[in-house]
Design an enzyme around this catalytic site. Structure first.
Site, PDB file in Angstrom:
ATOM      1  CG  HIS A   1     -13.652 -18.324 -19.594  1.00  0.00           C
ATOM      2  ND1 HIS A   1     -13.423 -17.028 -19.472  1.00  0.00           N
ATOM      3  CD2 HIS A   1     -12.923 -18.945 -18.595  1.00  0.00           C
ATOM      4  CE1 HIS A   1     -12.844 -16.853 -18.351  1.00  0.00           C
ATOM      5  NE2 HIS A   1     -12.637 -17.902 -17.699  1.00  0.00           N
TER       6      HIS A   1
ATOM      7  CG  ASP B   1     -10.189 -15.914 -14.626  1.00  0.00           C
ATOM      8  OD1 ASP B   1      -9.921 -16.177 -13.907  1.00  0.00           O
ATOM      9  OD2 ASP B   1     -11.097 -16.469 -15.730  1.00  0.00           O
TER      10      ASP B   1
ATOM     11  CD  GLU C   1      -8.806 -19.120 -14.912  1.00  0.00           C
ATOM     12  OE1 GLU C   1      -8.971 -19.111 -13.825  1.00  0.00           O
ATOM     13  OE2 GLU C   1      -9.551 -18.723 -15.965  1.00  0.00           O
TER      14      GLU C   1
ATOM     15  CG  HIS D   1     -17.407 -17.158 -18.430  1.00  0.00           C
ATOM     16  ND1 HIS D   1     -17.868 -16.399 -17.155  1.00  0.00           N
ATOM     17  CD2 HIS D   1     -16.645 -17.976 -18.243  1.00  0.00           C
ATOM     18  CE1 HIS D   1     -17.131 -17.268 -16.208  1.00  0.00           C
ATOM     19  NE2 HIS D   1     -16.126 -17.975 -16.791  1.00  0.00           N
TER      20      HIS D   1
ATOM     21  CD  GLU E   1     -11.282 -21.566 -15.825  1.00  0.00           C
ATOM     22  OE1 GLU E   1     -11.238 -21.613 -14.654  1.00  0.00           O
ATOM     23  OE2 GLU E   1     -11.970 -20.363 -16.369  1.00  0.00           O
TER      24      GLU E   1
ATOM     25  CG  ASP F   1     -10.145 -18.661 -10.517  1.00  0.00           C
ATOM     26  OD1 ASP F   1      -9.708 -17.690 -10.929  1.00  0.00           O
ATOM     27  OD2 ASP F   1     -10.900 -19.448 -11.167  1.00  0.00           O
TER      28      ASP F   1
END
Ligand code: MN
Ligand code: MN
Length: 298
Positions: free
Chosen positions: A157, A96, A281, A165, A190, A85
């Site tokens: 998020h 992300d 993700e 977040h 994700e 990640d």
């Protein structure tokens, strides 16, 4: 969102994905976790972006929040299910993204496919006005159709400038999540699929920290470290490896700052022992007609 901001998101997203893809190809039996963490992070920095968070390398029942220490000699072993990640930011605009690979075997290919397919289904659904709970419903349904369970206490998020977040949560389970998506928001989706209970927790620290508040410390090394953390990490997570680049032996100072609550240490989040977890993700921008995947390879 103005064009300049969009471009920064695209740049961060493309770099995060390129680093994640390159890193995932180096996940082989006998390779060190450290080499993969360093490769992904140096690609981000060399590409002109900064780390949005330390590269997370989580294995088997671990779902998130482990990164190797600067002196770690951990190596990948055959059969492991590895979540890589990666996060990059350009002027605070974050990409992300995560990939799961299995080391040297393909026992868990359906598990890996389940989270990836759930992510694709979710991305296809995204458009302005969609109830956020609908996304969770489909992720849940997709993962269960493969015979696995979604991890209920990990979510996608919102992303805002220097905020990893922000605001909304994108659930991975049905009947969860509030409100609707609006055009112009950036979200990370994700899905996590598990062979275990679908709940993660833990207490062991994974070498990832977040600045909390300035505290008084008498030890000069801890003071130096605190200064560097405040100066260089904005509001984003940092690793023990970052600390080792500031002071030679960060273990005690980190422990001290953590105990005084100057920093917060993230525990490794795991499902039950013996279980396996996969994750996929992407970061997307909600657009008029649907969404744009920002973490795509150029
Ligand atoms: Mn991530
Ligand atoms: Mn995320």
């Amino acid at each position: 969102m103005d064009k300049e901001t969009e471009e920064k998101y695209r740049q961060a997203g493309a770099l995060a994905r390129a680093a994640c893809v390159a890193g995932s190809k180096q996940i082989k039996e006998g390779a060190t976790l450290l080499s993969v963490a360093e490769l992904t992070e140096s690609m981000i920095k060399d590409g002109g972006a900064e780390l949005a968070f330390p590269t997370n390398i989580s294995i088997d029942s671990q779902a998130a929040h482990f990164t190797p220490r600067h002196d770690d000699d951990l190596v990948f072993e055959r059969g492991q299910v590895v979540k890589l990640d990666v996060g990059a930011h350009v002027d605070g605009h974050i990409g992300d993204t995560a990939i799961t690979v299995e080391v040297g075997s393909s026992v868990h290919k359906d598990l890996i496919r389940a989270s990836k397919e759930a992510l694709n289904v979710a991305i296809d659904l995204v458009h302005p006005g969609i109830p956020i709970s609908t996304i969770g419903d489909y992720i849940d349904q997709t993962i269960r159709s493969y015979g696995f369970v979604p991890v209920e206490n990990l979510t996608g998020h919102g992303l805002e400038r220097y905020n990893l977040h922000a605001g909304l949560n994108i659930p991975n389970i049905r009947n969860a999540g509030k409100g609707r998506l609006e055009e112009g928001v950036v979200i990370a989706i994700e899905p996590f699929a598990s062979t275990g209970e679908g709940k993660v927790g833990g207490k062991v620290l994974g070498n990832i920290y977040l600045f909390n508040k300035k505290v008084r410390v008498k030890a000069p090394e801890a003071e130096d470290l605190q200064g560097a953390i405040m100066e260089q990490n904005h509001s984003l997570p940092f690793s023990e490896r970052f600390c080792a680049s500031v002071i030679s032996d960060p273990a005690q100072p980190l422990h001290l700052l953590n105990r005084r609550r100057g920093i917060f240490g993230y525990p490794i989040l795991s499902d039950v022992p013996g279980s396996f977890v996969s994750q996929a993700e992407h970061t997307v921008l909600v657009t008029e007609g649907g969404c744009e995947v920002l973490t795509k390879t150029k």
